[in-house]
Structure formats: C-alpha cells, structure tokens
Motif scaffolding. Structure first.
Motif, mmCIF file in Angstrom:
data_model
loop_
_atom_site.group_PDB
_atom_site.id
_atom_site.type_symbol
_atom_site.label_atom_id
_atom_site.label_comp_id
_atom_site.label_asym_id
_atom_site.label_seq_id
_atom_site.Cartn_x
_atom_site.Cartn_y
_atom_site.Cartn_z
ATOM 1 N N LEU A 14 0.837 -1.203 0.000
ATOM 2 C CA LEU A 14 0.000 0.000 0.000
ATOM 3 C C LEU A 14 0.870 1.251 0.000
ATOM 4 C CD1 LEU A 14 -2.856 1.281 0.231
ATOM 5 C CD2 LEU A 14 -2.441 1.401 2.698
ATOM 6 N N ASP A 15 1.838 1.320 0.922
ATOM 7 C CA ASP A 15 2.697 2.505 1.031
ATOM 8 C C ASP A 15 3.436 2.767 -0.282
ATOM 9 O OD1 ASP A 15 1.879 2.746 3.624
ATOM 10 O OD2 ASP A 15 3.719 1.938 4.507
ATOM 11 N N ALA A 16 3.937 1.712 -0.881
ATOM 12 C CA ALA A 16 4.688 1.891 -2.131
ATOM 13 C C ALA A 16 3.775 2.435 -3.228
ATOM 14 C CB ALA A 16 5.330 0.570 -2.556
ATOM 15 N N ASN A 17 2.556 1.901 -3.321
ATOM 16 C CA ASN A 17 1.620 2.420 -4.322
ATOM 17 C C ASN A 17 1.271 3.878 -4.063
ATOM 18 O OD1 ASN A 17 0.594 0.477 -6.458
ATOM 19 N ND2 ASN A 17 0.560 -0.833 -4.637
ATOM 20 N N LEU A 18 1.062 4.242 -2.797
ATOM 21 C CA LEU A 18 0.692 5.622 -2.482
ATOM 22 C C LEU A 18 1.844 6.587 -2.721
ATOM 23 C CD1 LEU A 18 -1.491 5.122 0.722
ATOM 24 C CD2 LEU A 18 -2.231 5.496 -1.640
ATOM 25 N N THR A 19 3.072 6.067 -2.724
ATOM 26 C CA THR A 19 4.222 6.936 -2.976
ATOM 27 C C THR A 19 4.308 7.332 -4.447
ATOM 28 O OG1 THR A 19 5.392 5.907 -1.137
ATOM 29 C CG2 THR A 19 6.726 7.141 -2.692
ATOM 30 N N ILE A 20 3.788 6.506 -5.321
ATOM 31 C CA ILE A 20 3.882 6.783 -6.773
ATOM 32 C C ILE A 20 3.393 8.189 -7.126
ATOM 33 C CG2 ILE A 20 2.915 6.150 -9.017
ATOM 34 C CD1 ILE A 20 3.312 3.263 -8.377
ATOM 35 N N PRO A 21 2.162 8.583 -6.759
ATOM 36 C CA PRO A 21 1.761 9.947 -7.115
ATOM 37 C C PRO A 21 2.526 11.007 -6.322
ATOM 38 C CG PRO A 21 0.052 8.863 -5.811
ATOM 39 C CD PRO A 21 1.065 7.815 -6.151
ATOM 40 N N GLN A 22 2.903 10.688 -5.076
ATOM 41 C CA GLN A 22 3.624 11.682 -4.253
ATOM 42 C C GLN A 22 4.956 12.099 -4.870
ATOM 43 O OE1 GLN A 22 3.973 9.904 -0.356
ATOM 44 N NE2 GLN A 22 1.757 9.830 -0.115
ATOM 45 N N VAL A 23 5.626 11.181 -5.557
ATOM 46 C CA VAL A 23 6.917 11.504 -6.151
ATOM 47 C C VAL A 23 6.796 11.841 -7.639
ATOM 48 C CG1 VAL A 23 8.277 10.249 -4.457
ATOM 49 C CG2 VAL A 23 7.454 9.058 -6.491
ATOM 50 N N GLY A 24 5.552 12.035 -8.095
ATOM 51 C CA GLY A 24 5.366 12.545 -9.452
ATOM 52 C C GLY A 24 5.564 11.523 -10.550
ATOM 53 N N LEU A 25 5.415 10.242 -10.228
ATOM 54 C CA LEU A 25 5.608 9.220 -11.263
ATOM 55 C C LEU A 25 4.311 8.818 -11.949
ATOM 56 C CD1 LEU A 25 8.274 6.742 -9.839
ATOM 57 C CD2 LEU A 25 8.585 8.834 -11.140
ATOM 58 N N ALA A 26 3.176 9.376 -11.498
ATOM 59 C CA ALA A 26 1.909 8.879 -12.046
ATOM 60 C C ALA A 26 1.039 9.988 -12.608
ATOM 61 C CB ALA A 26 1.129 8.150 -10.970
ATOM 62 N N THR A 27 0.321 9.662 -13.661
ATOM 63 C CA THR A 27 -0.774 10.465 -14.175
ATOM 64 C C THR A 27 -2.037 9.658 -13.917
ATOM 65 O OG1 THR A 27 0.652 11.357 -15.896
ATOM 66 C CG2 THR A 27 -1.714 11.510 -16.278
ATOM 67 N N LEU A 28 -3.063 10.297 -13.371
ATOM 68 C CA LEU A 28 -4.333 9.616 -13.080
ATOM 69 C C LEU A 28 -4.086 8.339 -12.256
ATOM 70 C CD1 LEU A 28 -5.872 10.232 -16.611
ATOM 71 C CD2 LEU A 28 -6.481 11.389 -14.486
ATOM 72 N N THR A 29 -4.584 7.179 -12.725
ATOM 73 C CA THR A 29 -4.401 5.942 -11.941
ATOM 74 C C THR A 29 -3.238 5.107 -12.459
ATOM 75 O OG1 THR A 29 -5.873 4.662 -13.369
ATOM 76 C CG2 THR A 29 -6.895 5.787 -11.509
ATOM 77 N N TRP A 30 -2.435 5.662 -13.366
ATOM 78 C CA TRP A 30 -1.365 4.877 -13.966
ATOM 79 C C TRP A 30 -0.306 4.509 -12.932
ATOM 80 C CZ3 TRP A 30 -0.298 8.759 -18.537
ATOM 81 C CH2 TRP A 30 -1.476 8.903 -19.272
ATOM 82 N N GLY A 31 0.219 3.289 -13.045
ATOM 83 C CA GLY A 31 1.297 2.851 -12.167
ATOM 84 C C GLY A 31 0.795 1.860 -11.142
ATOM 85 N N ASN A 32 1.632 0.877 -10.792
ATOM 86 C CA ASN A 32 1.243 -0.118 -9.791
ATOM 87 C C ASN A 32 2.476 -0.803 -9.246
ATOM 88 O OD1 ASN A 32 1.702 -2.285 -11.952
ATOM 89 N ND2 ASN A 32 -0.033 -1.164 -12.809
ATOM 90 N N VAL A 33 2.368 -1.204 -7.969
ATOM 91 C CA VAL A 33 3.443 -1.910 -7.274
ATOM 92 C C VAL A 33 2.860 -3.187 -6.701
ATOM 93 C CG1 VAL A 33 5.269 -1.742 -5.534
ATOM 94 C CG2 VAL A 33 4.358 0.349 -6.552
ATOM 95 N N SER A 34 3.671 -4.248 -6.708
ATOM 96 C CA SER A 34 3.277 -5.476 -6.019
ATOM 97 C C SER A 34 4.437 -5.981 -5.171
ATOM 98 C CB SER A 34 2.880 -6.566 -7.031
ATOM 99 O OG SER A 34 4.026 -7.000 -7.748
ATOM 100 N N GLY A 35 4.106 -6.863 -4.221
ATOM 101 C CA GLY A 35 5.120 -7.503 -3.390
ATOM 102 C C GLY A 35 4.756 -8.974 -3.219
ATOM 103 N N VAL A 36 5.754 -9.837 -3.150
ATOM 104 C CA VAL A 36 5.498 -11.269 -3.167
ATOM 105 C C VAL A 36 5.715 -11.899 -1.788
ATOM 106 C CG1 VAL A 36 7.818 -12.140 -3.716
ATOM 107 C CG2 VAL A 36 5.820 -13.303 -4.666
ATOM 108 N N ASP A 37 4.976 -12.954 -1.516
ATOM 109 C CA ASP A 37 5.227 -13.827 -0.360
ATOM 110 C C ASP A 37 5.464 -15.228 -0.941
ATOM 111 O OD1 ASP A 37 5.101 -15.612 1.739
ATOM 112 O OD2 ASP A 37 3.534 -14.494 2.804
ATOM 113 N N ARG A 38 6.734 -15.574 -1.111
ATOM 114 C CA ARG A 38 7.029 -16.829 -1.825
ATOM 115 C C ARG A 38 6.634 -18.061 -1.011
ATOM 116 N NH1 ARG A 38 9.431 -16.250 -6.873
ATOM 117 N NH2 ARG A 38 10.191 -14.136 -7.206
ATOM 118 N N GLU A 39 6.683 -17.922 0.301
ATOM 119 C CA GLU A 39 6.293 -19.057 1.125
ATOM 120 C C GLU A 39 4.807 -19.380 0.930
ATOM 121 O OE1 GLU A 39 7.206 -19.790 5.726
ATOM 122 O OE2 GLU A 39 8.757 -18.750 4.548
ATOM 123 N N ALA A 40 4.000 -18.303 0.885
ATOM 124 C CA ALA A 40 2.564 -18.503 0.673
ATOM 125 C C ALA A 40 2.224 -18.715 -0.792
ATOM 126 C CB ALA A 40 1.791 -17.300 1.221
#
Lengths: 235, 235, 235, 235
Positions: A14-40
C-alpha cells in the motif's frame, strides 16, 4: 478462499503504491506496485482503476503465483498483474515489482534507446544501461498480452537472475519502465531512480557527450553499494 | 567521547539538510550538508542513509577534521564525509559544504562541460564558469575514493582559497556538484543557485548563443554583491 | 429564467474545473470545462474571469444548446462558451468539453504538428495522432470567432461522431487543445492525458525516433480499453 | 518622515510579492514587485534581502518618485528600486512593476532573442514579441547601474507610453524580464504570462516552426481582451 500473507506485506505494498503519485511518477491511476510472499505462493497488488486518493489496504488484491488466480480481495487486480507474475516466476531474487509511465523513462522506451550509463547517479544503482526490449510480436500481442509483456523482458535477460539483480529495470519498447527489487519498496525506489537518471540523461545528451565515463569510476560506485564490499547507505 | 560544537551549528546543519528536499534538489536520501567548527576542530554532517523525513538533530554526526574520526553521534556519517573533510582542510575560508545530485548540474557534470557564465543570474554569485574537474584516476578510485573526490577539486583549484571564494562550486566529472560557502546555509544557497543557473543555461544553449555577455555587466553584478564595494542584498 | 439540470451535473463540472489548476494544466484563470444535459437542452460551464480559488458551484453558468443564451447563473459564461456549444451540436456522443493552454500541447499547436502516436501511453486513449486543425480564415476570425474555433475542429473531423469518439482531442492551430468525452470528467481526463503524451512526445522526438511503434501493439492497447472487448481499468 | 499611500496599495504590493514564490517564479529572495501612488508621488516596494516567508506588510519600503529617497519603512528597498523608478517616470500608464529571474524568460534574455509571437496564448496579452534590449554600455554599468537598467528599456521603447501598454514586458539583455501594468497585480500577472509564453515558445522552437501564425488570429485575440472592443475575461 483467502490466502494469508506475511505480516507487513500488505502495508508495504500500500505505502509503495501511495508513494507513486507523491513523487510525481503517475498520471491519473497509472502505475502499480506489487510484493510477493514466496512461502505462501502469492503476491499482493494494486486493484485496477482505483484512484490513488481512494486506495486503502482493503482494496489490495492477492494473486496466486502459480496460475494468476485471485485468492484475496474483493476487486479486480491491476491489468498489469500477469506481467508482474511472469517476472516473479522467472527471477527468484525478485520480491517486488513496479510499473509506471514516468515521463522521461517512457521517452527512452518510445525512442527505443537504452538509458546509457553517463555517471555515478546511474552506476550507484544499475550496473549497466537500462535496456529497451525487442518488440512483442503480433502473436504475443494477440494472446496473453500482459504475460508476454513480462516474457519479452525475461527472454531479453535470458532468464538470468544475476542480470536481473545487477540491472533491476527494463523498458518495454514503445511502452515504458518495469522495475523490480528485493522488496516492493526497493522496486519502487528503482522506479524513482530510473526516472531520475532518464531525466538527467536527456539533458546530458542535449549537451552532447563526447567521452564516456571512466569504467573504474562506475565500478567503484556500483561496488560500494552492492556485493560483498558494500559500505554505502547503511545507517 | 563527544566533542561539543558552537551553539547553533547543529541546528543550522539540520535546517540546511532539511531544505534540500524542500527545494527539489534531492531524490530519495541523496544530498548532504555539513558545517564546520574550526575552533573545536570538527564538522557536523548528515548521517548515512536516513530519509529526510525521519532526520532529527540527534542523528547528526560530528567528525574530527584532522583524521575523520567520529567524535559525536550514534550513526555513521554520510558516505561523502571524506570529500567534505578534504575541502575543509584545503580551503580555510570554507565554513560549510553541500553535495547534491541535482538534475541540471549533474547533466553538465556528465557532459563534462563547465556551466558557462551567460548572464547576471550566474554572475551575481559565481565570478566565472562553474568548472568540471578532470577524471579521478584508477588509483584515486581504488583507495580513499571519497577523499580523492575532494582532492580532484582541490588540485584543480591549485589549493587557492581565493579561487574557492570567487567560484564556490565545482562539478566532479560524471558525478555532480559540490558547493561550499562561509556557512552551511551559504553552501546550500550556492547549491540552489548552481542548479538554477544550470537549468537556465541548458535552455539558453538550446536557443543558441552567438554573443557572450559584456564583461562589464558581469563584473558589475559580481562586485555589487561581493568584496569591499558590495551593496546588494543586505536588509 | 433558470433551466434546471440533472442532479450531480453542476458538482461534476465544478470539480472538473477545480482539478485543472491542481494538476498543473492552468496559468491564472486559463482553462474551462463544461458538461451537457441533452434532455434539458443546456450545458453548464465555468464563468469568465473568475480565479479558480474563488470558484463556487453558484458561479457556474447554464447555457442553452440551441442558441447560446444564458438560462441560469448570475455571471457571464466563459469566453470559449461558443466553442463548447459548437462541439456539442456537432457530436452527439460528447457529454463534456475541456479547453486548456497546457504547455506541451500548446507547443505542438504552435508548431502546427500533430501529436504522433509513439507508444502505448498514447494508444491507451487516442486511436491515432491528435491532429492540428487548419487555420481559421480571416472571415472566421472576424465574426463568430469562438463558434468558428469549434467549427474548424468539426469540419476537420468531417462532422463524424465516430472519429470524435476514437480521438477525443484536437489542437486548434496556434491556439491550443480542446478535448471532449462522454462526461465533463472524461473530457478533463483527456486533457490531462493529451498534455502528458505531448510532454513525453517532445522528449521522445528530441532523442530521435527511427522506427514507428508496431501497429499490433497500439491496436492491442486501444482495444483493451475501448469497444466491445475492453477489459482494462474497470474496478 | 513617512509619506502615506492610498488605502490598499501596501496590501496589494505585499500580496503580489508573496505570489512570486507560490507560482514558481523565484529562487531564494530573487524577484520584486512595486506599486505606485502617483498622487502621493511615491511607490511601495519589497525590501532588500528579506526571505519571502518572513515578509510582512511592515517590511515594505516607500520611495519618492522624484529622487528615489526612502520616505517610509525601516529597511533598505530592493536593489532594483531605481529600475522601477525609471520605468514609472518614463511611462505614465504604469501603476506597477515586477522583476523576476524566471527560468525560461531569462533563457531568452541570455540568448538575446525576443520571445516571438507563436500563438494566441502570447497574443492574448502582448501585442507583439517581447523584446530583448540592447546591451548596457560600460558607462551605464559604471554609474547609476540600476537606474540605467530601466533607461535601456525606456530608450528601446523610445519613451513611447503606447508601446509600453501594448507589450508590457521587456528582457534586459543577459539579465532577465521586467514587466509592468496598470497595477502591481497586473504587472505580476504579466510576469507570470511572460514566463509561461517563454516556456511554451522554447518547446515550440524545439519542434521547429515553419509557418508564422496568421496575423488575423493574433489581432483577434489581442483586441478581444484590449481596447474599445474588448469583451474577454470580465466577470
């Protein structure tokens, strides 16, 4: 059925996704971040089409690595989900993936030019140019397009995890940057740095470059932050 | 063992560091400012790898001028600390040092071109072009790299304190700007101005420049702010 | 006499207008958004010369589609009102219109060059280049100038609603971008995207483009968001 | 001795000065706005060297038009005060003056190129190119430099008040923009627009311009906002 993920992963994504517009990397809803849990055997990703200002931790979607099935969340996952999944499956070192349409990195992708190594700002993070992939073929566009967008990166890097570690970014031709890292947060940092070095490179190229940077300078910067002799940036 | 510094120095160094992201000179944790207390024989500098939003006055690190030993603070000092120390040792007039990777100044450093004097905005602060240093040699990169990054500036200026006063900035080739001044705050102001004049210079050069500015205009602007006849900018 | 409009329209038009300065598309009071109520035969638009920070829902002006008469509100409608009206009359699919003087789109309008399709960021929204119109003639400037500004767009698109749907934007030569969409909000989004793709295109062109993007890639991006097989961006 | 000025003038001058950093026209303390009270024979201007964040209405300085003496306030007036005074004395229509070092306008000043009229954004405010002045001579730099900075503008415009009304801005060669208007607020608006059109012009020129805008389009835009037939922008 909902699969549980390790504590903290959803908040980090969540934090990483919310940082995208804060640092000027996004227009509208463009951009996305994911994180993995390999054990699960799953990863957590931004939902499709939700504005950043409305995004909450409950909107995140959990997707199964093996087959891309949604196993948590009440929304559709980002359209780019299959690209993320492809990168996770190919590169065991990858813990997070970020995709943006940031202005200067996309310009290099559209010009089909690698972002060259022009100085220490680049070499601190990327041990070589940030490459542009070959085109997707008509067949790759017709079926499983988003998965094949990852595939073209994986194929270009010859499925070599070490190459993915040394240059954790690629520009999909005429599309834009995908970056990755040990965590979701790290993949986002690489997206920020990819955009910064693209911006500086554009200005540098407009001034003209006649002499490449000395390789020993670049090597020094990369190795002081990465590998067994790293000493940079640790508090 | 902790060495005490003169009242106000730590606050000034904190404020200067916190200004870096506010004025758009920093990406992530990049950039650092230090200030010296010559009587105590130490300088105060930003710690390594701490995000600006978390930085407090207690995080600052005190470093001994003579040998670079940490003599105050619980964190590691900025990786660039030895570069700062080298500049303090060479130039007695320097009271503060700032290093950034600001976009337009780095572009000049990467293109290995001096920032030329194109107008009064530049001449108000810098009495000549902002020079790019020669390359560090492979030997200078292999051992004491950060100290040698300062050394290449000092050697280029022939260890001449007056030259350091007249043009309080240099671009390390393929790296970026280092600026200095009578105080930490002044060194930061010079970093801000260095970036502003680099930005304007890039646009000016893109328009083409056929006639250099008249020397009497540049001299007037420099001398109205500096030296015995200064009358500009004092409240 | 005041004509009532459907619930929510005035709020939507207000929000879209207030978003213009927030996303950096406006200087001073430049820029305006309107939204239509076809059943009531009117559209709602920003008043003329009111700063965004003072704009309230009560300042919006209601204008009759058939003849441009003000039928609600106590202020004069935007000077560009007749251009909006012309577009609504020509294109039945249009529910909202936005006009800005955003920097990079205006640069293309002033250079009289279409914004070319250089990648998926563009193709996600616009199914072809964003065209520059021909000049208005001296006669079109002399009388009903603002209506004729819309006319030159409509004529260029041969009054073809389908073309207006596929590329919901045009650059009036030496003037700037007009965008439209199914709603006021959509027309504003198209203005934001038009500016973003113009910005990226300028940087791309400065790097040089030797190979056009593969048509199958562009088609894939357009069709995954538009038309019967769309699957992108829906929550 | 303190001269009283007409009610509201000091607040207007304060607000205009505080807007400079808000709209991104200033680096550090650079930039200043003044407003005149011709009946009282004085103008009110920003003090020298005070950061914008500390500026209050009590810091403003009142200066006598006839001889430049300070007749109100406890601080030194801006170093550029004599330039403002020169413009007020030459052009009776001028009620306010603004000086900035805004990036793109300074680039044109440094390249010694007029900002050309490339479209309606420019023609809405300026009835012709924004000119670059000739150089100040060595003599003009040696004595009364700041007054002569105004003089070179006045001479270039042949002391013609009508020309000053039609194009309320000039770029002093290798220095930067001075703008003026009927009020302090209007002079600031012209500074904002001067910077915006310089920015757009730089991008337009980078795309290449082969055909000038049609004169009837430019004339239409200028006359709909200015002169006896103006109808634009009035609420």
């Amino acid at each position: 059925m909902t699969v549980e993920v390790r504590p903290g992963l959803r908040q980090e994504v969540l934090d990483a996704n919310l940082t995208i517009p804060q640092v000027g990397l996004a227009t509208l809803t463009w951009g996305n971040v994911s994180g993995v849990d390999r054990e699960a055997g799953v990863f957590v990703i931004k939902p499709s089409g939700v504005p950043y200002e409305d995004l909450t931790i409950d909107d995140l979607v959990t997707v199964r690595l093996s087959d891309g099935e949604v196993v948590g969340g009440h929304l559709r996952p980002s359209t780019d989900t299959e690209t993320h999944r492809c990168l996770y499956l190919a590169f065991p070192s990858v813990g997070g993936v970020t995709h943006t349409h940031s202005t200067h990195a996309v310009a290099f992708a559209q010009a089909r030019r690698d972002i060259p190594v022009l100085g220490t700002t680049h070499a601190d993070t990327f041990n070589g140019p940030i490459p542009v992939t070959p085109d997707l073929t008509a067949e790759q566009c017709a079926k499983d397009y988003e998965y094949n967008t990852g595939r073209v990166i994986v194929d270009f890097l010859e499925e070599d995890d070490q190459r993915a570690v040394e240059v954790p970014a690629a520009l999909v031709a005429n599309h834009g940057p995908f970056t990755w890292g040990a965590t979701a947060r790290k993949s986002l940092e690489h997206a920020i740095i990819c955009e910064a070095v693209a911006d500086i490179a554009l200005h540098t190229l407009s001034l003209g470059v006649t002499t490449p940077p000395p390789p020993h300078l670049l090597a020094r910067h990369y190795t002081r932050k990465h590998g067994p002799d790293a000493y940079y940036g640790n508090p």
